[in-house]
Write an enzyme that holds these catalytic residues in place. Structure first.
Site, mmCIF file in Angstrom:
data_model
loop_
_atom_site.group_PDB
_atom_site.id
_atom_site.type_symbol
_atom_site.label_atom_id
_atom_site.label_comp_id
_atom_site.label_asym_id
_atom_site.label_seq_id
_atom_site.Cartn_x
_atom_site.Cartn_y
_atom_site.Cartn_z
ATOM 1 N N ASP A 157 41.084 44.657 -108.070
ATOM 2 C CA ASP A 157 39.988 43.908 -107.455
ATOM 3 C C ASP A 157 39.945 44.169 -105.952
ATOM 4 O O ASP A 157 40.878 43.844 -105.221
ATOM 5 C CB ASP A 157 40.177 42.412 -107.700
ATOM 6 C CG ASP A 157 39.056 41.577 -107.097
ATOM 7 O OD1 ASP A 157 38.132 41.210 -107.844
ATOM 8 O OD2 ASP A 157 39.103 41.300 -105.883
ATOM 9 N N TYR A 176 36.559 45.088 -98.019
ATOM 10 C CA TYR A 176 37.747 44.767 -97.227
ATOM 11 C C TYR A 176 38.127 45.938 -96.315
ATOM 12 O O TYR A 176 39.186 45.935 -95.713
ATOM 13 C CB TYR A 176 38.947 44.508 -98.143
ATOM 14 C CG TYR A 176 38.806 43.394 -99.123
ATOM 15 C CD1 TYR A 176 38.172 42.205 -98.784
ATOM 16 C CD2 TYR A 176 39.350 43.505 -100.395
ATOM 17 C CE1 TYR A 176 38.079 41.169 -99.705
ATOM 18 C CE2 TYR A 176 39.270 42.473 -101.311
ATOM 19 C CZ TYR A 176 38.629 41.308 -100.958
ATOM 20 O OH TYR A 176 38.545 40.296 -101.872
ATOM 21 N N LYS A 200 32.719 43.961 -104.495
ATOM 22 C CA LYS A 200 31.787 42.877 -104.174
ATOM 23 C C LYS A 200 30.831 43.290 -103.062
ATOM 24 O O LYS A 200 31.186 44.104 -102.213
ATOM 25 C CB LYS A 200 32.563 41.628 -103.735
ATOM 26 C CG LYS A 200 33.710 41.248 -104.660
ATOM 27 C CD LYS A 200 34.552 40.127 -104.074
ATOM 28 C CE LYS A 200 35.821 39.915 -104.885
ATOM 29 N NZ LYS A 200 36.849 40.935 -104.628
#
Length: 278
Positions: A49, A53, A78
């Site tokens: 996941d 980032y 995401k």
């Protein structure tokens, strides 16, 4: 039967998602994230996941250098707050896929509802389009409260398949979990160990001794037995290996209740209603 690291839960669209994965929140891009992901894959993890980032490239490099067939992996990323909105989300997805070096994604999430911008429904429509186009196998959200989910459901065609939220024994989000169960949304835990803040909790230490496990393993097992997918983060190979050894024991109902009773509705991180960082 949740019996090993390859055990999966079935999302409401039929896609199988591993119960346990590796989270890489704030893991440095480059050598650190590459080594972390490789260490996880080597000991049998198949779910990774990531997000915006700044380490998607490292995750992609580790995947490319591993010998694990793509079809065995479950990769999540995401869309970040600054990229919300229909067209911006589609563009952000392309950027993420290029960084990851993948042809398709297993799960794509809206990272935060960001209600101050009022874009998450349009962002969700972009995820629906990516799903219909076959570019992602499942779509969901992250850090959404009940009322955010209700707005999505009322204004879209597809109910989110996953809601990834802060979840740990001090913040078990029972109302949200019940809502997700009712609507077939799989709850997923980030920061399940409360950034290590629970590892000296007396009840967890006591249970760790009883089951001959670590407090972290007790928490992860509690997550799984409550029906919550979990993605503990670590950059240390021995911790990554330790975190997966939670399938050879089962917590009793009494001990599950003891852990659940630790709840204080204690949120460690931002409130989704007010978080607005872009």
């Amino acid at each position: 039967m949740i019996s090993n690291l390859k055990s999966t839960t079935t999302l409401h669209n039929g896609v199988e998602m591993p119960w346990l994965g590796l989270g890489v929140f704030l893991v440095k891009d480059g050598e650190e994230v590459v080594n972390s992901v490789k260490a996880a894959l080597e000991v049998g993890y198949r779910s990774i996941d990531t997000a915006a980032y700044k380490n998607e490239e490292g995750v992609g490099k580790a995947i490319a250098e591993s010998n694990v067939p793509r079809e065995e992996l479950f990769i999540t990323t995401k869309v970040w707050n600054a990229d919300q909105g229909y067209e911006a989300t589609l563009a952000a997805f392309d950027v993420s896929m290029k960084k990851l070096g993948l042809d398709y994604l297993d799960l794509y999430l809206i990272h935060w509802p960001l209600p101050s911008q009022g874009k998450f429904v349009d962002t969700w429509k972009a995820l629906e389009q990516l799903y219909k186009d076959g570019r992602v196998r499942a779509i969901g959200v992250s850090n959404f409260k009940v009322h955010h989910l209700e707005e999505i459901i009322a204004n879209s065609e597809i109910v989110p398949m996953v809601n990834q939220v802060e979840y740990h024994p001090r913040f078990n989000q029972r109302e949200l979990h019940d809502f997700c169960k009712k609507h077939g949304i799989q709850l997923e835990a980030w920061s399940p160990l409360m950034q290590g803040g629970l590892l000296e909790e007396p009840i967890l230490v006591e249970l760790a001794k009883k089951y001959n496990k670590s407090p972290a393993q007790i928490i992860i097992r509690w997550d799984i037995q409550t029906g919550v997918v979990t993605i503990p983060k670590s950059v240390k190979p021995h911790r990554i290996a330790e975190n997966k050894d939670v399938f050879d024991f089962e917590l009793s109902e009494e001990d599950m209740d003891k852990i659940s009773a630790l709840n204080q509705d204690q949120r460690m991180f931002a409130n989704p209603d007010t978080f607005s960082k872009v």
